[in-house]
Write a protein that holds these residues in place. Structure first.
Motif, PDB file in Angstrom:
ATOM      1  N   ASN A   1       1.528   5.547  -0.273  1.00 24.00           N
ATOM      2  CA  ASN A   1       0.986   6.881  -0.074  1.00 24.00           C
ATOM      3  C   ASN A   1       1.062   7.636  -1.402  1.00 24.00           C
ATOM      4  O   ASN A   1       1.692   7.194  -2.360  1.00 24.00           O
ATOM      5  N   ASP A   2       0.436   8.800  -1.459  1.00 22.21           N
ATOM      6  CA  ASP A   2       0.433   9.553  -2.707  1.00 22.21           C
ATOM      7  C   ASP A   2       1.827  10.007  -3.116  1.00 22.21           C
ATOM      8  O   ASP A   2       2.057  10.337  -4.282  1.00 22.21           O
TER       9      ASP A   2
ATOM     10  N   GLY B   1      -8.719  -2.470  -6.203  1.00 15.89           N
ATOM     11  CA  GLY B   1      -9.524  -1.305  -5.889  1.00 15.89           C
ATOM     12  C   GLY B   1      -9.016  -0.050  -6.569  1.00 15.89           C
ATOM     13  O   GLY B   1      -8.182  -0.084  -7.485  1.00 15.89           O
ATOM     14  N   ASN B   2      -9.498   1.095  -6.117  1.00 16.53           N
ATOM     15  CA  ASN B   2      -9.215   2.369  -6.767  1.00 16.53           C
ATOM     16  C   ASN B   2      -8.257   3.254  -5.995  1.00 16.53           C
ATOM     17  O   ASN B   2      -8.078   4.426  -6.346  1.00 16.53           O
ATOM     18  N   GLU B   3      -7.648   2.701  -4.960  1.00 17.59           N
ATOM     19  CA  GLU B   3      -6.677   3.488  -4.201  1.00 17.59           C
ATOM     20  C   GLU B   3      -5.266   3.042  -4.609  1.00 17.59           C
ATOM     21  O   GLU B   3      -5.023   2.741  -5.765  1.00 17.59           O
ATOM     22  N   ASN B   4      -4.357   2.998  -3.667  1.00 17.08           N
ATOM     23  CA  ASN B   4      -2.962   2.678  -3.982  1.00 17.08           C
ATOM     24  C   ASN B   4      -2.554   1.342  -3.383  1.00 17.08           C
ATOM     25  O   ASN B   4      -1.458   1.195  -2.833  1.00 17.08           O
ATOM     26  N   ARG B   5      -3.415   0.348  -3.517  1.00 14.59           N
ATOM     27  CA  ARG B   5      -3.171  -0.978  -2.957  1.00 14.59           C
ATOM     28  C   ARG B   5      -2.937  -1.977  -4.090  1.00 14.59           C
ATOM     29  O   ARG B   5      -3.734  -2.071  -5.021  1.00 14.59           O
TER      30      ARG B   5
ATOM     31  N   GLY C   1       2.464   2.683   2.960  1.00  9.29           N
ATOM     32  CA  GLY C   1       1.143   2.997   3.463  1.00  9.29           C
ATOM     33  C   GLY C   1       0.603   1.948   4.423  1.00  9.29           C
ATOM     34  O   GLY C   1       1.064   0.799   4.460  1.00  9.29           O
TER      35      GLY C   1
ATOM     36  N   ASN D   1      -3.523  -4.739  -9.267  1.00  9.31           N
ATOM     37  CA  ASN D   1      -4.054  -3.576  -8.565  1.00  9.31           C
ATOM     38  C   ASN D   1      -5.394  -3.935  -7.946  1.00  9.31           C
ATOM     39  O   ASN D   1      -6.276  -4.467  -8.624  1.00  9.31           O
TER      40      ASN D   1
ATOM     41  N   CYS E   1       0.858  -1.185   0.000  1.00  3.90           N
ATOM     42  CA  CYS E   1       0.000   0.000   0.000  1.00  3.90           C
ATOM     43  C   CYS E   1       0.902   1.245   0.000  1.00  3.90           C
ATOM     44  O   CYS E   1       1.783   1.380   0.859  1.00  3.90           O
TER      45      CYS E   1
END
Length: 298
Positions: free
Chosen positions: A94-95, A142-146, A103, A140, A92
């Protein structure tokens, strides 16, 4: 069309959606009982993750796997037991990438650590599974950074560990490149025949459920392969019919879908019974664990 169909039931997954269905098993006893009920309903193979009994979150602890296997083996049914070997692969971010560290939710570990419970159960020699599952590529989620990370080197290590232990590997394929890599490892002799594949569809952002796409992948599998296919969510049961029509076996269970019908929470046994009804109404036969063991040369 496949006339002799093996049902796999995936009892509980590795995410927190268990909390959305009160019928999802959490403790080792609940997981084992749910697997036993699924086997009585017609599942020849049960695919197992375990959870922390206190929190409900997924767990890598060997003691929980041991208890689940023990309870199933001491029951009045004898399904083929398939344990996950995929825990510990999430990255995970972070931006800012890793500038401020990894993350929350990152649990990325070595392949040997991911398979620690398999190794320990084989070393003990009492409650070793017949099958272990490897996730055959990065994805990938989902829609986050995982992202789930399963690089080529890790897969080769996993197959070498499995070969040394003598456990059959099920290859979970989430995208087209996963099959490409598995075919290469099969050519290298790391995967013994019959190659056992699980084609996983409808998981964002992997392989979409598309019968033309799945048909093309199946045409690439080695001769005499044993393959199954599933889709998540509301497409689970349509995929049961699709897999059988394409000549394969099926997987259902609460890992992939929480509902029996719209708004109605399912149990694993109910999902197996529904799949069995579809299969038998298509004119095929649901085969048991002995058939699966013979077919897979276990």
């Amino acid at each position: 069309m496949n006339k002799d169909v093996v049902i796999t039931c995936a009892i509980t997954g590795d995410d927190r959606k268990v909390k959305n269905n009160p019928k999802c098993p959490v403790t080792p006893e609940e997981i084992a009982n749910s697997a036993i009920e699924a086997a009585r309903a017609g599942a020849a193979i049960v695919h197992i993750h375990v959870r922390d009994p206190e929190t409900g979150d997924f767990s890598p602890e060997t003691k929980y796997y041991r208890e689940v296997v023990k309870r199933i083996r001491e029951s009045d049914v004898n399904p083929v037991i398939n344990l996950t070997a995929g825990m510990g692969g999430y990255m995970c971010l972070n931006d800012d990438g890793i500038e401020s560290g990894l993350g929350e939710g990152t649990d990325f570990v070595s392949q040997r650590t991911r398979m620690k419970h398999i190794i320990e159960l084989y070393e003990e020699g009492v409650y070793a599974p017949e099958i272990a599952t490897l996730d055959c590529g990065s994805l990938n989620f989902g829609n986050e950074n995982r992202t789930y990370i399963s690089p080529p080197g890790y897969l080769r290590q996993g197959l070498e560990i499995a070969r040394d232990l003598g456990v059959r590997i099920e290859l979970e394929m989430f995208d087209t490149g996963n099959l490409w890599h598995c075919l290469e490892m099969h050519r290298e002799g790391l995967i013994k025949d019959p190659m056992m594949s699980q084609i996983c569809t409808n998981i964002p952002w992997g392989m979409p459920m598309n019968m033309a796409l799945q048909s093309s992948l199946i045409s690439m599998l080695p001769q005499n392969s044993f393959w199954s296919m599933f889709a998540i969510g509301r497409m689970q049961m349509p995929m049961v019919a699709g897999a059988v029509l394409l000549g394969g076996n099926v997987r259902v269970g609460l890992e992939d879908n929480l509902y029996l019908s719209r708004g109605v929470y399912a149990t694993n046994a109910e999902l197996v019974e529904k799949a069995r009804s579809i299969i038998e109404n298509m004119g095929a036969t649901v085969r048991g664990a002995d058939y699966a063991r013979e077919r897979l040369a276990l």
